[in-house]
Design a protein around this motif. Structure first.
Motif, short mmCIF file in Angstrom:
data_model
loop_
_atom_site.label_atom_id
_atom_site.label_comp_id
_atom_site.label_asym_id
_atom_site.label_seq_id
_atom_site.Cartn_x
_atom_site.Cartn_y
_atom_site.Cartn_z
N ARG A 29 0.85 -1.20 0.00
CA ARG A 29 0.00 0.00 0.00
C ARG A 29 0.88 1.25 0.00
O ARG A 29 0.59 2.24 -0.66
CB ARG A 29 -0.92 -0.02 1.23
CG ARG A 29 -2.07 1.00 1.15
CD ARG A 29 -2.91 0.98 2.42
NE ARG A 29 -4.18 1.68 2.29
CZ ARG A 29 -4.33 2.99 2.29
NH1 ARG A 29 -3.28 3.78 2.41
NH2 ARG A 29 -5.52 3.54 2.16
N ILE A 36 0.92 7.56 -6.11
CA ILE A 36 -0.13 8.59 -6.09
C ILE A 36 0.50 9.95 -5.79
O ILE A 36 0.15 10.97 -6.39
CB ILE A 36 -1.21 8.25 -5.03
CG1 ILE A 36 -2.01 7.03 -5.47
CG2 ILE A 36 -2.14 9.44 -4.76
CD1 ILE A 36 -3.07 6.57 -4.49
N LYS A 40 0.19 13.31 -7.88
CA LYS A 40 -0.38 14.55 -7.33
C LYS A 40 0.61 15.71 -7.46
O LYS A 40 0.21 16.84 -7.70
CB LYS A 40 -0.80 14.37 -5.86
CG LYS A 40 -2.08 13.55 -5.73
CD LYS A 40 -2.71 13.65 -4.34
CE LYS A 40 -1.85 12.98 -3.31
NZ LYS A 40 -2.61 12.73 -2.05
N ALA A 47 -0.96 16.95 -0.22
CA ALA A 47 -0.99 15.50 0.00
C ALA A 47 -2.31 15.05 0.63
O ALA A 47 -2.85 14.00 0.30
CB ALA A 47 0.18 15.10 0.89
N MET A 48 -2.82 15.85 1.57
CA MET A 48 -3.95 15.41 2.39
C MET A 48 -5.27 15.65 1.66
O MET A 48 -5.56 16.75 1.22
CB MET A 48 -3.93 16.20 3.70
CG MET A 48 -4.85 15.64 4.76
SD MET A 48 -4.77 16.64 6.27
CE MET A 48 -3.10 16.32 6.81
N ARG A 49 -6.07 14.59 1.52
CA ARG A 49 -7.36 14.71 0.82
C ARG A 49 -8.46 14.15 1.73
O ARG A 49 -8.81 12.96 1.63
CB ARG A 49 -7.33 13.92 -0.50
CG ARG A 49 -6.29 14.39 -1.48
CD ARG A 49 -6.66 15.77 -2.08
NE ARG A 49 -5.52 16.45 -2.66
CZ ARG A 49 -5.10 16.31 -3.91
NH1 ARG A 49 -5.73 15.52 -4.71
NH2 ARG A 49 -4.05 16.97 -4.34
N GLU A 53 -10.21 10.32 2.09
CA GLU A 53 -10.04 9.57 3.34
C GLU A 53 -11.41 9.17 3.89
O GLU A 53 -11.60 8.04 4.36
CB GLU A 53 -9.29 10.43 4.37
CG GLU A 53 -7.90 10.83 3.90
CD GLU A 53 -7.20 11.77 4.88
OE1 GLU A 53 -7.78 12.07 5.94
OE2 GLU A 53 -6.07 12.21 4.59
N ILE A 56 -12.79 6.27 1.92
CA ILE A 56 -12.12 5.00 2.23
C ILE A 56 -12.76 4.39 3.48
O ILE A 56 -13.10 3.20 3.52
CB ILE A 56 -10.61 5.22 2.44
CG1 ILE A 56 -9.92 5.57 1.12
CG2 ILE A 56 -9.96 3.98 3.06
CD1 ILE A 56 -8.45 5.96 1.25
N ILE A 81 -3.66 5.85 7.16
CA ILE A 81 -3.81 7.00 6.25
C ILE A 81 -2.94 8.17 6.72
O ILE A 81 -2.26 8.83 5.93
CB ILE A 81 -5.29 7.40 6.14
CG1 ILE A 81 -6.07 6.34 5.36
CG2 ILE A 81 -5.45 8.78 5.50
CD1 ILE A 81 -7.58 6.48 5.42
N THR A 85 0.08 9.78 4.66
CA THR A 85 0.05 11.19 4.26
C THR A 85 1.40 11.82 4.64
O THR A 85 1.97 12.60 3.87
CB THR A 85 -1.13 11.92 4.93
OG1 THR A 85 -2.33 11.21 4.62
CG2 THR A 85 -1.26 13.35 4.43
N GLN A 88 4.15 11.44 2.20
CA GLN A 88 4.08 12.33 1.04
C GLN A 88 4.53 13.74 1.39
O GLN A 88 5.19 14.41 0.61
CB GLN A 88 2.65 12.41 0.52
CG GLN A 88 2.07 11.06 0.12
CD GLN A 88 0.62 11.19 -0.26
OE1 GLN A 88 0.28 11.93 -1.17
NE2 GLN A 88 -0.25 10.48 0.42
C1 LIG Z 1 -2.90 8.34 -1.11
C2 LIG Z 1 -3.42 9.57 -1.09
O1 LIG Z 1 -2.97 10.57 -0.22
C3 LIG Z 1 -3.45 10.66 1.13
C4 LIG Z 1 -3.44 9.32 1.78
C5 LIG Z 1 -4.53 8.48 1.60
C6 LIG Z 1 -4.42 7.00 1.84
O2 LIG Z 1 -3.51 6.58 2.56
O3 LIG Z 1 -5.23 6.24 1.25
C7 LIG Z 1 -5.74 9.03 1.16
C8 LIG Z 1 -5.90 10.35 0.90
C9 LIG Z 1 -4.82 11.32 1.11
O4 LIG Z 1 -5.06 12.05 2.29
C10 LIG Z 1 -4.50 9.96 -2.04
O5 LIG Z 1 -4.67 11.17 -2.26
O6 LIG Z 1 -5.16 9.08 -2.59
#
Ligand SMILES: C=C(O[C@@H]1C=C(C(=O)O)C=C[C@H]1O)C(=O)O
Length: 283
Positions: A29, A36, A40, A47-49, A53, A56, A81, A85, A88
């Motif tokens: 993962r 990803i 991005k 990075a943070m979305r 999240e 998921i 998560i 994050t 990243q």
């Molecule tokens: C992996 C990402 O970056 C971050 C980490 C995520 C994860 O671990 O699944 C989901 C969202 C983001 O906060 C993404 O944007 O998909």
């Protein structure tokens, strides 16, 4: 006896194999998240979305089964998560809570896992740390119009990099959750498909307009919601609305609202929003 012992050894070996597989999947993962991140970086944006999240967790908790507690599934994935994050773009959490600091600390720890948490004495200091943190500081504060102190008028700025509410905590909420809070970050939250937004409506001191009339004006522009607090600021009155659905700075409904009621409504400032939390059973 020795047969039982063999059975126990076998079962423990099975656990070790499962743990290896879980760990291998975590490593896998992590690799995908790095891809990803590269994607991005190319497309721009942080990075943070929070909206991703939220989805998921909605999906995983929705498909969960068996005696392992769903609330713990939520906690484990929050840890994963948050950690991924960080891989990243590292960040710290600015925490402020006057009345329930331990409960809000828990919220921050549960949502942001092993992140560093810095405690601030005032909401203004926490928001300043976020605004001046070069994208590397997010905040956890009490609900904007809860029983804690009133801090939301500090969100009534208009610059693009201003701190906004981007999530509501706890996201996977059980009946034992003692407090709620919000995440504040220096970016605009995206839409998760089931959201609420915070909108600050500024009216002039001389304009006598009831909350009910304001709510109707907003509804006529397509903004359905309710006023959850009003505060005087200098010569103006700030009203905090909670609106159904996501709201962007450039939402055409805000233009309509100001075009139709510019006399009464001086400003309509999007203060962020959140993916609606989900309810889970505790143990
Ligand atoms: C992996 C990402 O970056 C971050 C980490 C995520 C994860 O671990 O699944 C989901 C969202 C983001 O906060 C993404 O944007 O998909």
């Amino acid at each position: 006896m020795s047969e039982q012992k063999n059975d126990l050894d076998d079962l423990r070996r099975e656990i070790d194999e499962i743990d290896d597989r879980l760990q291998d999947l975590l490593i896998l993962r992590t690799d995908v998240v790095q891809r990803i991140a590269a994607f991005k970086r190319g497309a721009g944006g942080g990075a943070m979305r929070p909206e991703r999240e939220a989805n998921i967790l909605r999906r995983l908790i929705g498909r969960h089964r068996g005696p392992f507690p769903a609330v713990v599934v939520g906690r484990i994935w929050r840890e994963i998560i948050a950690a991924l994050t960080h891989t990243q773009a590292p960040f710290a959490v600015a925490l402020h809570s006057l009345h329930r600091p331990l409960d809000h600390f828990d919220l921050a720890r549960n949502h942001f896992g092993a992140s560093r948490i810095d405690i601030y004495d005032t909401p203004g200091q926490a928001l300043r740390a976020i605004a001046e943190g070069a994208g590397q500081v997010v905040g956890v504060l009490p609900l904007p119009a809860g029983d804690d102190e009133v801090w939301w008028p500090l969100l009534a700025a208009t610059d693009a990099a201003r701190p906004r509410i981007v999530a509501r905590l706890p996201f996977a909420r059980d009946a034992q959750a003692p407090v709620e809070g919000v995440v504040v970050a220096p970016f605009e939250p995206g839409a998760s498909g089931d959201d609420a937004a915070y909108l600050i409506i500024v009216t002039g001191d001389g304009t006598e307009i009831s909350r009910g009339r304001l709510t109707d004006r907003l509804a006529a522009a397509g903004l359905i919601g309710q006023c959850i607090d009003s505060r005087q600021r200098g010569g103006d009155v700030l009203h905090l609305f909670e609106i159904d659905g996501a709201l962007e700075d450039h939402d055409p409904r805000l233009k309509t609202l100001l075009a139709n009621h510019g006399e009464e409504i001086l400003q309509a400032i999007v203060a962020g929003g959140y993916a609606r939390p989900i309810e889970v059973r505790h143990y």
